[in-house]
Design an enzyme around this catalytic site. Structure first.
Site, mmCIF file in Angstrom:
data_model
loop_
_atom_site.group_PDB
_atom_site.id
_atom_site.type_symbol
_atom_site.label_atom_id
_atom_site.label_comp_id
_atom_site.label_asym_id
_atom_site.label_seq_id
_atom_site.Cartn_x
_atom_site.Cartn_y
_atom_site.Cartn_z
ATOM 1 C CB THR A 56 12.497 -0.981 -6.976
ATOM 2 O OG1 THR A 56 11.558 -1.287 -8.007
ATOM 3 C CG2 THR A 56 12.722 0.516 -6.892
ATOM 4 C CB VAL A 109 -2.721 -1.012 0.714
ATOM 5 C CG1 VAL A 109 -1.584 -0.338 1.477
ATOM 6 C CG2 VAL A 109 -2.234 -1.702 -0.545
ATOM 7 C CB CYS A 145 -1.029 -1.811 6.576
ATOM 8 S SG CYS A 145 -2.403 -1.307 5.543
ATOM 9 C CE1 TYR A 195 3.047 -0.978 -12.015
ATOM 10 C CE2 TYR A 195 3.605 0.211 -14.026
ATOM 11 C CZ TYR A 195 3.781 -0.001 -12.668
ATOM 12 O OH TYR A 195 4.685 0.776 -11.962
ATOM 13 C CB SER A 220 4.172 4.301 -13.595
ATOM 14 O OG SER A 220 5.033 3.762 -14.577
ATOM 15 C CG ASN A 231 5.699 4.252 -2.974
ATOM 16 O OD1 ASN A 231 5.897 4.776 -4.057
ATOM 17 N ND2 ASN A 231 6.530 3.384 -2.417
HETATM 18 N N1 LIG Z 1 10.433 0.450 -10.114
HETATM 19 C C1 LIG Z 1 9.958 1.104 -11.182
HETATM 20 O O1 LIG Z 1 10.508 1.058 -12.292
HETATM 21 C C2 LIG Z 1 8.731 1.960 -11.027
HETATM 22 C C3 LIG Z 1 8.459 2.908 -12.032
HETATM 23 C C4 LIG Z 1 7.314 3.688 -11.910
HETATM 24 C C5 LIG Z 1 6.490 3.549 -10.816
HETATM 25 N N2 LIG Z 1 6.792 2.610 -9.852
HETATM 26 C C6 LIG Z 1 5.874 2.505 -8.729
HETATM 27 O O2 LIG Z 1 6.588 2.796 -7.543
HETATM 28 C C7 LIG Z 1 5.888 2.230 -6.431
HETATM 29 C C8 LIG Z 1 6.875 1.522 -5.540
HETATM 30 O O3 LIG Z 1 7.353 0.382 -6.248
HETATM 31 P P1 LIG Z 1 8.888 -0.066 -6.241
HETATM 32 O O4 LIG Z 1 9.389 0.063 -7.613
HETATM 33 O O5 LIG Z 1 9.613 0.617 -5.125
HETATM 34 O O6 LIG Z 1 8.737 -1.622 -5.983
HETATM 35 P P2 LIG Z 1 8.984 -2.463 -4.663
HETATM 36 O O7 LIG Z 1 8.485 -3.838 -4.989
HETATM 37 O O8 LIG Z 1 10.387 -2.310 -4.211
HETATM 38 O O9 LIG Z 1 8.049 -1.753 -3.592
HETATM 39 C C9 LIG Z 1 6.675 -1.991 -3.535
HETATM 40 C C10 LIG Z 1 6.280 -2.023 -2.076
HETATM 41 O O10 LIG Z 1 4.871 -2.220 -2.001
HETATM 42 C C11 LIG Z 1 4.631 -3.135 -0.963
HETATM 43 N N3 LIG Z 1 3.355 -3.802 -1.181
HETATM 44 C C12 LIG Z 1 3.010 -4.636 -2.190
HETATM 45 N N4 LIG Z 1 1.756 -5.075 -2.018
HETATM 46 C C13 LIG Z 1 1.294 -4.505 -0.880
HETATM 47 C C14 LIG Z 1 0.070 -4.563 -0.170
HETATM 48 N N5 LIG Z 1 -0.954 -5.331 -0.602
HETATM 49 N N6 LIG Z 1 -0.068 -3.853 0.968
HETATM 50 C C15 LIG Z 1 0.963 -3.104 1.420
HETATM 51 N N7 LIG Z 1 2.142 -2.999 0.811
HETATM 52 C C16 LIG Z 1 2.308 -3.699 -0.338
HETATM 53 C C17 LIG Z 1 5.801 -4.115 -1.034
HETATM 54 O O11 LIG Z 1 5.940 -4.859 0.179
HETATM 55 C C18 LIG Z 1 6.947 -3.186 -1.311
HETATM 56 O O12 LIG Z 1 7.519 -2.678 -0.116
HETATM 57 C C19 LIG Z 1 4.813 1.331 -7.040
HETATM 58 O O13 LIG Z 1 3.568 2.002 -7.007
HETATM 59 C C20 LIG Z 1 5.274 1.151 -8.466
HETATM 60 O O14 LIG Z 1 4.213 0.842 -9.343
HETATM 61 C C21 LIG Z 1 7.885 1.828 -9.939
#
Ligand SMILES: NC(=O)c1ccc[n+]([C@@H]2O[C@H](COP(=O)([O-])OP(=O)(O)OC[C@H]3O[C@@H](n4cnc5c(N)ncnc54)[C@H](O)[C@@H]3O)[C@@H](O)[C@H]2O)c1
Length: 229
Positions: A154, A36, A34, A121, A108, A62
């Site tokens: 990540t 999103v 999907c 962001y 975040s 997420n």
């Molecule tokens: N890594 C960090 O430091 C951090 C800190 C705070 C918040 N976050 C948040 O955590 C969440 C997960 O991010 P992460 O760090 O695991 O990064 P990540 O890149 O490992 O995971 C993001 C996931 O979102 C999916 N994705 C991206 N665009 C998409 C779309 N259009 N449709 C469906 N899926 C999509 C990707 O395929 C991936 O699996 C995000 O919302 C990110 O903003 C991350």
């Protein structure tokens, strides 16, 4: 429990689903591809999950990106899709489909403190926090919470490090080692399982561990005149 794994990335999603099914039982997970940002695909992800499992109790919105030059896409994924996903979650958690549930939206620490190197962001994450706090107070039987991780190990951070190596070097030096994705996952499960948490904002940081953002005083109350949605 049965889990739908919903993501754009088919390879990783199918592999993970196969691994989890081999470990926990053949029908425990299903991968649904999907994007999103595509309304029809998101709707299909929800209807297909409901068809497969017969109910929907927990939804984690997420998906997220931090590619600031693609700022419109950042808004589409990080904010618009969280709203769309939450609205679909409420549909499937409400009569006639269900009678309640829990939504967890990934925000975040960047939604609570400024990120000069990623202002869009940061804005989307601040919006997700306030959306979750407001929505949590809008429904009797559906809890809505936000989780605010600090920098976590990540792909998102790996990409950020490549694009802005100096900034990330300084930021990580200031905030401590990257958090583990496992810590974020267990924290997310904790807030989902805690029935007392609604419209809450969980923080996960090196400095303070797992705690909650405080909103003392009137700021934590909904406007009395606001009708329930
Ligand atoms: N890594 C960090 O430091 C951090 C800190 C705070 C918040 N976050 C948040 O955590 C969440 C997960 O991010 P992460 O760090 O695991 O990064 P990540 O890149 O490992 O995971 C993001 C996931 O979102 C999916 N994705 C991206 N665009 C998409 C779309 N259009 N449709 C469906 N899926 C999509 C990707 O395929 C991936 O699996 C995000 O919302 C990110 O903003 C991350």
């Amino acid at each position: 429990m049965q889990v739908a794994l919903v993501d754009l990335d088919t390879n990783t999603g199918e592999k993970l689903s196969a691994e989890l099914n081999a470990k926990y039982g053949s029908d425990r997970t299903a991968f649904i591809k999907c994007n999103v940002t595509k309304e029809a695909e998101l709707e299909h992800a929800f209807s297909h999950t409901f068809k497969l499992f017969g109910r929907l109790d927990i939804v984690a919105n997420n998906a997220g990106i931090a590619r600031e030059p693609d700022w419109q896409l950042v808004i589409d994924i990080n904010l618009t899709a969280v709203v769309a996903g939450s609205r679909l979650a409420i549909t499937y958690m409400s009569a006639p489909h269900g009678n309640g549930g829990v939504i967890i939206n990934t925000a975040s620490m960047g939604g609570l403190i400024p990120m000069p190197y990623a202002p869009v962001y940061a804005a989307t994450k601040a919006a997700v926090i306030q959306y979750s706090r407001s929505l949590g107070q809008a429904h009797e039987n559906i809890r809505v919470n936000a989780i605010c991780p600090s920098f976590t190990d990540t792909a998102l951070v790996a990409e950020g490090k490549t694009m802005l190596p100096t900034v990330f070097g300084e930021v990580v030096a200031a905030t401590g080692p990257l958090l583990s994705p496992e810590l974020i996952a267990t924290s997310m499960i904790a807030i989902v399982e805690d029935d007392s948490k609604n419209a809450a904002v969980m923080r996960v940081t090196n400095a303070r561990g797992v705690d909650y953002q405080s909103y003392d005083g009137f700021l934590n109350k909904s406007t009395p005149l606001t009708p329930k949605l």
